[in-house]
Design a protein around this motif. Structure first.
Motif, short mmCIF file in Angstrom:
data_model
loop_
_atom_site.label_atom_id
_atom_site.label_comp_id
_atom_site.label_asym_id
_atom_site.label_seq_id
_atom_site.Cartn_x
_atom_site.Cartn_y
_atom_site.Cartn_z
N ILE A 74 -0.79 -16.01 5.88
CA ILE A 74 -1.17 -15.67 4.47
C ILE A 74 -2.32 -16.13 4.23
N LEU A 75 -3.28 -15.35 3.77
CA LEU A 75 -4.76 -15.65 3.54
C LEU A 75 -4.93 -15.99 2.20
N GLY A 76 -4.06 -15.35 1.32
CA GLY A 76 -4.26 -15.30 0.00
C GLY A 76 -3.24 -14.56 -0.70
N GLU A 77 -2.96 -14.79 -2.06
CA GLU A 77 -1.94 -13.95 -2.70
C GLU A 77 -2.86 -13.46 -4.23
N ILE A 78 -3.01 -12.44 -4.28
CA ILE A 78 -3.67 -11.68 -5.56
C ILE A 78 -2.52 -11.52 -6.80
N PRO A 79 -2.44 -12.14 -7.80
CA PRO A 79 -1.46 -11.79 -8.80
C PRO A 79 -1.34 -10.51 -9.54
N PRO A 99 -7.17 -11.02 16.16
CA PRO A 99 -6.53 -11.79 15.31
C PRO A 99 -6.52 -11.13 13.78
N MET A 100 -5.29 -11.74 13.19
CA MET A 100 -5.23 -10.87 11.82
C MET A 100 -4.50 -12.10 10.90
N GLY A 101 -4.58 -11.70 9.64
CA GLY A 101 -3.94 -12.52 8.82
C GLY A 101 -3.89 -11.50 7.39
N VAL A 102 -2.94 -11.95 6.66
CA VAL A 102 -2.29 -11.11 5.39
C VAL A 102 -2.73 -11.60 4.09
N VAL A 103 -3.25 -10.60 3.18
CA VAL A 103 -3.30 -10.61 1.87
C VAL A 103 -2.38 -9.96 1.10
N ILE A 104 -1.63 -10.71 0.38
CA ILE A 104 -0.52 -10.16 -0.39
C ILE A 104 -1.26 -9.74 -1.78
N ASN A 105 -1.19 -8.37 -2.12
CA ASN A 105 -1.55 -7.90 -3.74
C ASN A 105 -0.32 -7.68 -4.47
N ARG A 106 -0.84 -7.97 -5.67
CA ARG A 106 0.48 -8.04 -6.93
C ARG A 106 1.66 -8.88 -6.36
N ALA A 107 1.04 -9.96 -5.91
CA ALA A 107 2.09 -10.95 -5.20
C ALA A 107 3.36 -11.23 -6.23
N ASP A 108 3.35 -10.97 -7.50
CA ASP A 108 4.45 -11.51 -7.99
C ASP A 108 5.26 -10.35 -8.51
N ILE A 109 5.36 -9.30 -7.91
CA ILE A 109 6.08 -8.01 -7.95
C ILE A 109 7.01 -8.15 -6.89
N LEU A 133 -2.64 -7.90 -15.74
CA LEU A 133 -3.07 -6.87 -16.50
C LEU A 133 -4.71 -6.95 -16.42
N ARG A 134 -5.53 -7.97 -16.35
CA ARG A 134 -6.73 -7.86 -16.71
C ARG A 134 -7.53 -7.47 -15.33
N ILE A 135 -6.81 -7.91 -14.09
CA ILE A 135 -7.48 -7.24 -12.99
C ILE A 135 -6.94 -5.93 -13.13
N ALA A 136 -6.05 -5.28 -13.29
CA ALA A 136 -5.83 -3.80 -13.48
C ALA A 136 -7.02 -3.25 -14.12
N GLN A 137 -7.16 -3.69 -15.43
CA GLN A 137 -8.13 -3.08 -16.15
C GLN A 137 -9.47 -3.21 -15.73
N ALA A 138 -9.76 -4.25 -14.82
CA ALA A 138 -11.21 -4.16 -14.28
C ALA A 138 -11.34 -3.53 -13.41
N TYR A 139 -10.19 -2.91 -12.36
CA TYR A 139 -10.23 -2.11 -11.52
C TYR A 139 -10.39 -0.58 -11.98
N SER A 140 -9.63 -0.44 -13.09
CA SER A 140 -9.83 0.90 -13.61
C SER A 140 -11.27 1.19 -14.26
N LEU A 154 -10.36 -17.78 -5.70
CA LEU A 154 -9.27 -16.80 -4.52
C LEU A 154 -9.99 -16.37 -3.54
N PHE A 155 -10.89 -15.38 -3.95
CA PHE A 155 -11.59 -14.70 -2.74
C PHE A 155 -12.37 -15.66 -1.77
N LYS A 156 -13.13 -16.62 -2.31
CA LYS A 156 -13.90 -17.60 -1.52
C LYS A 156 -12.95 -18.25 -0.60
N GLY A 157 -11.56 -18.53 -1.02
CA GLY A 157 -10.58 -19.24 -0.14
C GLY A 157 -10.11 -18.14 0.86
#
Length: 292
Positions: free
Chosen positions: A248-253, A222-232, A256-263, A278-281
């Motif tokens: 669709i399990l969730g959409e990560i927007p 079984p599978m589901g999808v998470v959409i990252n950078r959902a608003d592009i 910029l702050r997420i990108a900065q945290a990742y970097s 969002l991740f708990k959901g």
């Protein structure tokens, strides 16, 4: 897989059709929110050619175990040059040229067909270290990662399987799978309870998602999808998932702050706690749909 008596109650693989979609971001943040909920969690980085979950979880590595793969060793004195070993090798790791056997170690998958078929017992198996498994602890969960030696790409699936075999008893094991849909990815997601496919809403993202979906369906997981950078991009991923009845399990927007945290190598749920729900959901939807 490990003994059923000690394996995780639920194994979830986080995969993607291609690299750079945010697969590791989803895997590490799911592990953190699960551990914070009191679950006994293991996070296994099976992207053994380029593991990077450690950048985010900053685990304390406590144990390193070499992984050996059997490779053929030729006794030229016994070899008659019949060529049966070369004919049986589906990875083209052996050639028989004018009655002389040549072995290409970097292509060998260690299946053993050559030394089993050799009528003269001129080929035997010789273990060779092809990578390591490192394990430790971080953020309240057990962390494991595999790492293949440079130049040993054919050893990736065995190391992925070794990482999975090292999983012990827990409530939840999250596997950060290799990108793509080739043998290492299949070794990581096969026989799991759920596959979380991470993609982006772009034409490239949709193309690779469709291939990944076909692969997971072949594995009957079984599978589901998470959409990252959902608003592009556009909504073709959402429409594809609706047509294929893939949740669709969730959409990560695209934030910029997420990108900065990742970097910076920060966990999103710690650097930006407003995204923890969002991740708990996502985790809750996986748990409801997974096979245990």
């Amino acid at each position: 897989m490990s003994d059923p008596a000690v394996r995780p109650a639920l194994v979830v693989a986080v995969a993607s059709g291609k690299g750079g979609t945010g697969k590791t971001t989803v895997a590490v943040n799911l592990a953190v929110v699960a551990a914070a909920r009191g679950l006994r969690v293991q996070l296994a980085d099976c992207d053994v050619e380029e593991p990077n979950a450690q950048i985010f979880v900053k685990a304390r590595i406590e144990e390193t175990t070499p992984v050996a793969l059997a490779r053929p060793k030729l006794d030229a004195a016994l070899c008659t040059g019949c060529g049966k070993c070369a004919a049986v090798c589906e990875f083209n790791a052996i050639a028989c040229i004018n009655g002389r056997v040549v072995i290409f170690d970097e292509l060998c998958h260690g299946c053993g067909a050559c030394w089993l078929i050799c009528p003269e017992n001129a080929l035997t198996d010789e273990p060779r270290n092809v990578g390591v498994i490192e394990s430790g602890s971080a953020n309240g969960f057990r962390f494991i990662q595999g790492r293949v030696e440079i130049g040993e790409a054919a050893a990736s699936p065995p190391i992925v399987r070794a990482v999975r075999a090292s999983l012990g008893k827990s409530d939840l094991a999250i596997i950060d799978a290799p990108p793509g849909t080739t043998c290492p990815m299949v070794a990581a997601v096969n026989e799991t309870g759920f596959v979380c496919l991470v993609t982006e809403p772009t034409p490239f993202g949709l193309h690779d998602l469709t291939i990944a979906v076909e692969t997971v369906r072949e594995l009957d997981v079984p599978m589901g999808v998470v959409i990252n950078r959902a608003d592009i991009g556009d909504d073709r991923v959402q429409r594809y998932c609706a047509d294929e009845r893939i949740p669709i399990l969730g959409e990560i927007p695209h934030n910029l702050r997420i990108a900065q945290a990742y970097s910076r190598g920060d966990l999103i749920v710690e650097a930006l706690p407003e995204f923890a729900p969002l991740f708990k959901g996502i985790l809750a939807r996986i748990e409801r749909a997974a096979v245990r």
